[in-house]
Motif scaffolding. Structure first.
Motif, PDB file in Angstrom:
ATOM      1  N   THR A  89       0.826  -1.202   0.000  1.00 19.78           N
ATOM      2  CA  THR A  89       0.000   0.000   0.000  1.00 19.78           C
ATOM      3  C   THR A  89       0.864   1.257   0.000  1.00 19.78           C
ATOM      4  O   THR A  89       0.634   2.192  -0.779  1.00 19.78           O
ATOM      5  N   LEU A  90       1.874   1.287   0.859  1.00 18.31           N
ATOM      6  CA  LEU A  90       2.705   2.483   0.958  1.00 18.31           C
ATOM      7  C   LEU A  90       3.576   2.682  -0.281  1.00 18.31           C
ATOM      8  O   LEU A  90       3.694   3.794  -0.801  1.00 18.31           O
ATOM      9  N   LEU A  91       4.183   1.601  -0.770  1.00 18.83           N
ATOM     10  CA  LEU A  91       5.145   1.733  -1.865  1.00 18.83           C
ATOM     11  C   LEU A  91       4.485   1.852  -3.236  1.00 18.83           C
ATOM     12  O   LEU A  91       5.037   2.495  -4.136  1.00 18.83           O
ATOM     13  N   TYR A  92       3.305   1.256  -3.416  1.00 19.91           N
ATOM     14  CA  TYR A  92       2.723   1.178  -4.753  1.00 19.91           C
ATOM     15  C   TYR A  92       1.400   1.931  -4.896  1.00 19.91           C
ATOM     16  O   TYR A  92       1.109   2.465  -5.970  1.00 19.91           O
ATOM     17  N   ILE A  93       0.615   1.990  -3.828  1.00 15.17           N
ATOM     18  CA  ILE A  93      -0.733   2.543  -3.945  1.00 15.17           C
ATOM     19  C   ILE A  93      -0.841   3.967  -3.418  1.00 15.17           C
ATOM     20  O   ILE A  93      -1.353   4.859  -4.088  1.00 15.17           O
ATOM     21  N   SER A  94      -0.351   4.204  -2.215  1.00 16.86           N
ATOM     22  CA  SER A  94      -0.541   5.491  -1.560  1.00 16.86           C
ATOM     23  C   SER A  94       0.252   6.612  -2.234  1.00 16.86           C
ATOM     24  O   SER A  94       1.388   6.417  -2.665  1.00 16.86           O
TER      25      SER A  94
END
Length: 259
Positions: A89-94
């Motif tokens: 989530t942090l590296l790719y989505i957020s």
């Protein structure tokens, strides 16, 4: 005077190298920590020091290999799944910034919650460990079978819904538009619902249904009373009538057909 709602995440879109490093490192370390407190007996010793009874060592480790028995490998796998979900989530989505202080607090909160699940999986009063060390025997426990099912459905719902939203937002045609398609057409904050579900499933598989219900209630209340209102206030201010149209069309906030 209306009480101002607290938002636990930043809505500012910016890179955060330090915060990202802190968060990813701590979430990755969580899996190693959960393994260590099981394999080295630290959690069992804590239970006994507090006056409780821990499950027998033969239920935790295979006597011939000193490796974790299937049930406790399952506990580790759920910890691993939670860490991977957060890191992806942090590296790719957020797109939002992650200040170092927030990264530390959020990561530690998740590790504490996972550690409590691990401890309860060892406490004889709450553990769902089967009498024999077989993967098949795990299915004989309703709390484990239903808990793992809820965990998988919840974490996949959270991940897939956020990937769908990311794909929508990456399309230049949709710049400045709110997203109400895919799984978000079933509930405006279905990713929060998915998080609540997998947290409750994780808890049920490790500490039984009472702990699972308590966990579900805790996150449901937090999202319903704080998380959803503060996010919808932000989205309404940002997108105006476009988001109000989605709210008119999508009747539920966390779970389709329920809330």
């Amino acid at each position: 005077m209306v009480k101002k709602l607290r938002d636990n995440v930043s809505r500012v879109k910016a890179a955060s190298p330090l915060g990202t490093t802190v968060f990813v490192s701590l979430r990755a370390a969580d899996v190693l920590w959960q393994y260590a407190i099981l394999q080295r007996g630290w959690a069992s010793k804590l239970i006994e020091q507090l006056g409780g009874n821990s499950v027998g060592l033969d239920h935790v480790l295979d006597p011939s290999t000193s490796q974790l028995q299937p049930y406790y490998m399952l506990v580790i796998l759920m910890s691993l799944g939670s860490s991977l979900k957060h890191i992806v989530t942090l590296l790719y989505i957020s797109e939002q910034e992650m200040p170092a202080a927030s990264a530390f607090v959020i990561a530690v909160f998740n590790t504490l919650f996972n550690s409590l699940n691990t401890i309860l999986s060892l406490w004889s009063a709450t553990s769902r460990v089967p009498t024999t060390g077989s993967w098949f025997d795990l299915l004989h426990s309703p709390a484990v079978a239903i808990g793992v099912g809820a965990y998988l459905i919840g974490i996949l719902t959270e991940l897939v819904s956020e990937l769908q939203r990311r794909t929508f937002k990456k399309n230049p045609v949709n710049k400045g538009k709110p997203y109400g398609g895919g799984l978000f057409s079933l509930a405006t904050n279905i990713n929060y619902g998915g998080y609540t579900l997998w947290r409750a499933g994780y808890a049920s598989a490790t500490g039984g249904f009472p702990w699972g219900i308590m966990t579900f209630s805790f996150f449901f209340y937090d999202f319903a009373s704080r998380g959803v209102p503060v996010l919808e206030q932000y989205l309404t201010e940002r997108y105006g009538e476009a988001y109000k149209e989605i709210k008119t069309r999508v009747k539920y906030s966390l779970f389709p057909g329920i809330y």
